[in-house]
Design a protein around this motif. Structure first.
Motif, PDB file in Angstrom:
ATOM      1  N   GLY A 171      43.401  47.815  48.512  1.00  0.00           N
ATOM      2  CA  GLY A 171      44.318  46.962  47.796  1.00  0.00           C
ATOM      3  C   GLY A 171      43.920  45.804  47.354  1.00  0.00           C
ATOM      4  N   GLY A 172      43.115  45.012  47.241  1.00  0.00           N
ATOM      5  CA  GLY A 172      42.928  43.869  46.953  1.00  0.00           C
ATOM      6  C   GLY A 172      43.087  44.040  44.694  1.00  0.00           C
ATOM      7  N   THR A 173      43.507  42.154  44.448  1.00  0.00           N
ATOM      8  CA  THR A 173      43.723  42.340  42.831  1.00  0.00           C
ATOM      9  C   THR A 173      42.290  41.547  42.321  1.00  0.00           C
ATOM     10  OG1 THR A 173      44.967  41.086  43.132  1.00  0.00           O
ATOM     11  CG2 THR A 173      46.061  43.196  43.624  1.00  0.00           C
ATOM     12  N   ILE A 174      42.281  40.583  43.411  1.00  0.00           N
ATOM     13  CA  ILE A 174      40.727  39.757  42.818  1.00  0.00           C
ATOM     14  C   ILE A 174      40.353  39.190  43.849  1.00  0.00           C
ATOM     15  CG2 ILE A 174      42.893  37.423  42.921  1.00  0.00           C
ATOM     16  CD1 ILE A 174      41.714  36.526  39.650  1.00  0.00           C
ATOM     17  N   THR A 175      39.095  38.704  43.286  1.00  0.00           N
ATOM     18  CA  THR A 175      37.954  38.394  44.461  1.00  0.00           C
ATOM     19  C   THR A 175      37.520  37.100  44.427  1.00  0.00           C
ATOM     20  OG1 THR A 175      37.720  41.070  45.283  1.00  0.00           O
ATOM     21  CG2 THR A 175      35.998  39.445  45.491  1.00  0.00           C
ATOM     22  N   ILE A 176      36.888  36.502  45.474  1.00  0.00           N
ATOM     23  CA  ILE A 176      36.385  35.347  45.423  1.00  0.00           C
ATOM     24  C   ILE A 176      35.072  35.453  46.177  1.00  0.00           C
ATOM     25  CG2 ILE A 176      36.198  32.879  45.871  1.00  0.00           C
ATOM     26  CD1 ILE A 176      38.922  32.020  45.902  1.00  0.00           C
ATOM     27  N   THR A 177      34.103  35.118  45.513  1.00  0.00           N
ATOM     28  CA  THR A 177      32.739  35.392  46.515  1.00  0.00           C
ATOM     29  C   THR A 177      31.565  34.040  46.328  1.00  0.00           C
ATOM     30  OG1 THR A 177      30.339  36.295  46.612  1.00  0.00           O
ATOM     31  CG2 THR A 177      31.048  35.618  44.421  1.00  0.00           C
ATOM     32  N   ASN A 178      31.537  33.229  47.686  1.00  0.00           N
ATOM     33  CA  ASN A 178      30.676  32.288  48.101  1.00  0.00           C
ATOM     34  C   ASN A 178      29.586  31.996  47.892  1.00  0.00           C
ATOM     35  OD1 ASN A 178      30.559  29.140  48.474  1.00  0.00           O
ATOM     36  ND2 ASN A 178      31.745  29.290  50.705  1.00  0.00           N
ATOM     37  N   VAL A 179      28.920  31.922  47.018  1.00  0.00           N
ATOM     38  CA  VAL A 179      27.469  31.917  47.187  1.00  0.00           C
ATOM     39  C   VAL A 179      27.390  30.291  46.596  1.00  0.00           C
ATOM     40  CG1 VAL A 179      27.254  34.316  45.411  1.00  0.00           C
ATOM     41  CG2 VAL A 179      27.064  31.412  44.676  1.00  0.00           C
ATOM     42  N   GLY A 180      27.767  29.172  47.487  1.00  0.00           N
ATOM     43  CA  GLY A 180      27.254  28.558  47.681  1.00  0.00           C
ATOM     44  C   GLY A 180      27.310  28.273  49.421  1.00  0.00           C
ATOM     45  N   VAL A 181      27.033  28.571  49.911  1.00  0.00           N
ATOM     46  CA  VAL A 181      26.712  28.967  51.272  1.00  0.00           C
ATOM     47  C   VAL A 181      25.330  28.891  51.884  1.00  0.00           C
ATOM     48  CG1 VAL A 181      29.101  29.356  52.569  1.00  0.00           C
ATOM     49  CG2 VAL A 181      27.459  31.373  52.154  1.00  0.00           C
ATOM     50  N   PHE A 182      25.020  29.400  50.651  1.00  0.00           N
ATOM     51  CA  PHE A 182      23.827  30.122  50.516  1.00  0.00           C
ATOM     52  C   PHE A 182      22.786  28.988  49.430  1.00  0.00           C
ATOM     53  CE2 PHE A 182      25.329  34.948  50.233  1.00  0.00           C
ATOM     54  CZ  PHE A 182      25.162  34.496  51.608  1.00  0.00           C
ATOM     55  N   GLY A 183      23.111  27.764  49.206  1.00  0.00           N
ATOM     56  CA  GLY A 183      22.581  26.335  48.478  1.00  0.00           C
ATOM     57  C   GLY A 183      22.368  27.175  46.595  1.00  0.00           C
ATOM     58  N   VAL A 184      23.231  28.838  46.778  1.00  0.00           N
ATOM     59  CA  VAL A 184      22.761  29.336  45.304  1.00  0.00           C
ATOM     60  C   VAL A 184      24.206  28.370  44.733  1.00  0.00           C
ATOM     61  CG1 VAL A 184      22.854  30.613  43.825  1.00  0.00           C
ATOM     62  CG2 VAL A 184      22.687  31.488  45.915  1.00  0.00           C
ATOM     63  N   ASP A 185      23.751  27.668  43.217  1.00  0.00           N
ATOM     64  CA  ASP A 185      24.327  26.959  42.298  1.00  0.00           C
ATOM     65  C   ASP A 185      24.984  27.914  41.621  1.00  0.00           C
ATOM     66  OD1 ASP A 185      23.526  24.610  42.871  1.00  0.00           O
ATOM     67  OD2 ASP A 185      21.764  24.865  41.334  1.00  0.00           O
ATOM     68  N   ALA A 186      24.670  29.010  40.827  1.00  0.00           N
ATOM     69  CA  ALA A 186      26.003  30.095  39.810  1.00  0.00           C
ATOM     70  C   ALA A 186      25.514  31.669  39.987  1.00  0.00           C
ATOM     71  CB  ALA A 186      26.070  29.645  38.483  1.00  0.00           C
ATOM     72  N   GLY A 187      25.710  32.286  39.933  1.00  0.00           N
ATOM     73  CA  GLY A 187      24.790  33.449  39.602  1.00  0.00           C
ATOM     74  C   GLY A 187      26.487  34.087  38.529  1.00  0.00           C
ATOM     75  N   THR A 188      26.230  35.861  38.292  1.00  0.00           N
ATOM     76  CA  THR A 188      26.835  36.487  37.427  1.00  0.00           C
ATOM     77  C   THR A 188      27.481  37.826  38.152  1.00  0.00           C
ATOM     78  OG1 THR A 188      25.029  37.314  37.350  1.00  0.00           O
ATOM     79  CG2 THR A 188      25.501  35.895  35.193  1.00  0.00           C
ATOM     80  N   PRO A 189      28.375  37.420  38.910  1.00  0.00           N
ATOM     81  CA  PRO A 189      28.980  38.576  39.926  1.00  0.00           C
ATOM     82  C   PRO A 189      29.798  39.899  39.414  1.00  0.00           C
ATOM     83  CG  PRO A 189      30.953  36.739  40.289  1.00  0.00           C
ATOM     84  CD  PRO A 189      29.382  36.115  38.732  1.00  0.00           C
ATOM     85  N   ILE A 190      29.312  41.093  40.072  1.00  0.00           N
ATOM     86  CA  ILE A 190      29.545  42.326  39.557  1.00  0.00           C
ATOM     87  C   ILE A 190      31.025  42.389  39.955  1.00  0.00           C
ATOM     88  CG2 ILE A 190      29.869  44.380  39.631  1.00  0.00           C
ATOM     89  CD1 ILE A 190      26.789  44.642  39.834  1.00  0.00           C
ATOM     90  N   LEU A 191      32.453  43.241  39.370  1.00  0.00           N
ATOM     91  CA  LEU A 191      33.668  42.991  40.025  1.00  0.00           C
ATOM     92  C   LEU A 191      33.924  43.806  40.681  1.00  0.00           C
ATOM     93  CD1 LEU A 191      34.653  43.322  36.244  1.00  0.00           C
ATOM     94  CD2 LEU A 191      35.391  41.859  37.470  1.00  0.00           C
ATOM     95  N   ASN A 192      34.275  43.609  41.964  1.00  0.00           N
ATOM     96  CA  ASN A 192      35.210  44.461  42.531  1.00  0.00           C
ATOM     97  C   ASN A 192      35.784  45.889  41.900  1.00  0.00           C
ATOM     98  OD1 ASN A 192      34.800  45.006  45.692  1.00  0.00           O
ATOM     99  ND2 ASN A 192      37.075  44.310  45.623  1.00  0.00           N
ATOM    100  N   PRO A 193      35.698  47.062  41.842  1.00  0.00           N
ATOM    101  CA  PRO A 193      35.745  47.720  41.371  1.00  0.00           C
ATOM    102  C   PRO A 193      37.152  48.144  41.509  1.00  0.00           C
ATOM    103  CG  PRO A 193      34.208  48.772  42.649  1.00  0.00           C
ATOM    104  CD  PRO A 193      34.232  47.618  43.217  1.00  0.00           C
ATOM    105  N   GLY A 194      38.141  48.409  40.340  1.00  0.00           N
ATOM    106  CA  GLY A 194      39.606  48.659  40.098  1.00  0.00           C
ATOM    107  C   GLY A 194      40.237  46.932  39.791  1.00  0.00           C
ATOM    108  N   GLU A 195      39.438  46.009  39.927  1.00  0.00           N
ATOM    109  CA  GLU A 195      39.797  44.320  39.075  1.00  0.00           C
ATOM    110  C   GLU A 195      39.308  43.728  38.017  1.00  0.00           C
ATOM    111  OE1 GLU A 195      38.521  41.777  43.286  1.00  0.00           O
ATOM    112  OE2 GLU A 195      39.476  43.012  44.009  1.00  0.00           O
TER     113      GLU A 195
END
Length: 493
Positions: free
Chosen positions: A406-430
């Motif tokens: 039932g999620g509608t929009i997502t946040i992924t926190n890659v900063g906890v790994f020391g990563v600056d940026a990425g190209t996240p893949i959409l959670n299906p349906g969002e």
């Protein structure tokens, strides 16, 4: 005596199969009503199955590691006639309660931010309430009446990781205090034969660390075993083992064993299998576009530090993730297209009237995306509390199926790994997913001069069928504006 078979129930959201992770009983064991008999893993969560009968285990129909279809029998009990029944059905069948689906129970627990298993474990242990211990909804006894036990407030240990540190990684080993030479002598043990009292997250931690809870003395209320109790025993064991490794073992550790160099093969199943299929479907169904924005978040970090010392937010875990989540919600109100869904079957664009905010969490069993229901109705303090509850459930493996859908929009926190940026893949349906990178101190132009500032890169991936470039850019800039100048919120509400 009569034979009663227990079939694997639908654990929520129409799941068709589950894997038997571990049996907690064996043939010949006497089982009490509601006693946990097995741990099973679905494509969404790890679930403890309580027994719907009181009796003796006469047969186990599936081995550990086996995948069982919903409706197939997994265990048989010898039950005294008329005693311990889950219903009045014939032997070989377990009556279910269609009026009380699993997803409703999970959603009820989620509404309070407390996993159902944890809620039951924290309930008072009086005889009257013992009968009301939670069973897996959809089967088992139902006791009417009686007050609902009050939930106990959860205290955070100083050794526990901050919420933003736990969201992206299963902290299976937890933070173990530094070992002391005298610690082993200070650890009393539980009385023999007495079942240790603890919560599901603590039991999970003990299993991960190889700690026998019968050897741990609980220091919590009424003898409840806490995380600190388990960690103290683990530290003592670590100190003891460190001085007993002989020279031959040291040589083996230095040189490496042949077994450690052999390839290993693991079956693709459970959460890993479901996630892989979902990511493939998403990547090749929705046309992804990713935009990046690097912003000076010094003012946002100053706000986090200010709120941490504010009496109005005493006891709240306000983090940069909390601020990003609130900024996303405000920005979504100004660009509602980011909170929408492409309905291929109906050929419609569904624009949601609520925000169920997903938080991507990488656990030892794979990636899961639990979500906070109606996050747009929460204040900053309430949102921070909801994130804490979500972290605890993700770390312990107790996230309910209802919170994983039932999620509608997502946040992924890659900063906890020391990563600056990425190209996240959409959670299906969002329609959109925001990746927040690490906060770094670096030279930055500030008021016409170069100064050391705290800087973060935001990465926004979105479905280009639903969101055009102008909408995606405006949404991303609005989030960056709140982080760089929180006072700008007054212009957005």
């Amino acid at each position: 005596m009569s034979a009663k078979k227990f079939a694997l129930p639908d654990l929520g959201e129409g799941l068709t199969e589950s894997e038997i992770v571990a049996w907690k009983v064996a043939v010949g064991d006497t089982v009490a009503l509601n006693q946990v008999i097995a741990e099973v893993e679905t494509a969404k969560a790890l679930v403890e199955l309580p027994s719907p009968f009181a009796g003796v285990v006469s047969q186990l129909f599936a081995d550990e590691g086996a995948t069982v279809q919903v409706g197939e029998p997994i265990v048989e009990f010898d039950v005294d006639a008329g005693d311990g029944d889950a219903g009045d059905g014939d032997a070989g069948n377990v009556e279910t309660s269609p009026s009380t689906p699993v997803s409703e129970a999970a959603a009820d627990a989620a509404a309070d931010g407390v996993p159902a298993e944890l809620d039951a474990a924290l309930a008072p242990t009086s005889p009257a309430l013992a009968e009301r211990q939670a069973v897996l909804v959809g089967y088992g006894p139902k006791v009417e009446g009686g007050p609902r036990p009050a939930r106990r407030a959860r205290a955070w240990s100083a050794h526990e990781p901050q919420p933003q540190d736990a969201l992206q990684s299963q902290d299976a080993a937890a933070t173990v205090p530094e070992a002391r030479d005298d610690v082993a002598a200070d650890i009393p043990t539980a009385d023999a034969g007495e079942r240790p009292r603890s919560t599901p997250p603590v039991r999970k931690l003990a299993r991960d660390l190889g700690i026998d809870l019968t050897q741990v003395n609980g220091t919590g209320e009424d003898g409840l075993i806490t995380r600190d109790d388990v960690q103290r025993v683990a530290a003592a064991g670590k100190a003891a083992s460190a001085v007993t490794i002989d020279e031959a073992a040291r040589a083996t550790l230095r040189s490496g064993s042949d077994a450690g160099r052999q390839e290993t093969r693991m079956p693709i199943r459970g959460i890993r299998k479901a996630t892989a299929q979902a990511m493939v479907n998403s990547a090749f169904t929705a046309p992804h576009v990713t935009e990046f924005l690097t912003v000076d978040v010094t003012a946002g970090m100053d706000l986090v530090r200010s709120l941490a010392s504010s009496s109005a937010f005493a006891g709240k875990r306000i983090t940069i993730l909390s601020i990003v989540a609130k900024a996303l919600i405000l920005a979504a109100r100004r660009t509602p297209a980011v909170n929408s869904h492409w309905d291929e079957d109906a050929q419609e664009i569904v624009q949601f009237g609520h925000i169920n905010l997903g938080i991507a969490a990488a656990t030892g069993r794979g990636l899961i995306v639990p979500n906070i229901k109606d996050a747009d109705t929460l204040s900053l303090g309430e949102l921070a509390d909801a994130l804490v509850d979500l972290v605890e459930a993700a770390r312990s493996g107790a996230t309910s199926p209802a919170n994983l859908s039932g999620g509608t929009i997502t946040i992924t926190n890659v900063g906890v790994f020391g990563v600056d940026a990425g190209t996240p893949i959409l959670n299906p349906g969002e329609a959109a997913i925001l990746a927040m990178g690490a906060v770094r101190r670096m030279p930055w132009e500030y008021r016409g001069e170069i100064a050391l500032r705290e800087v973060m890169t935001l990465s926004l991936s979105f479905d280009h069928r639903l969101i055009d470039g102008e909408q995606g850019s405006r949404f991303l800039v609005d989030i960056g504006t709140v982080l760089s100048d929180p006072g700008m919120v007054l212009t957005m509400v």
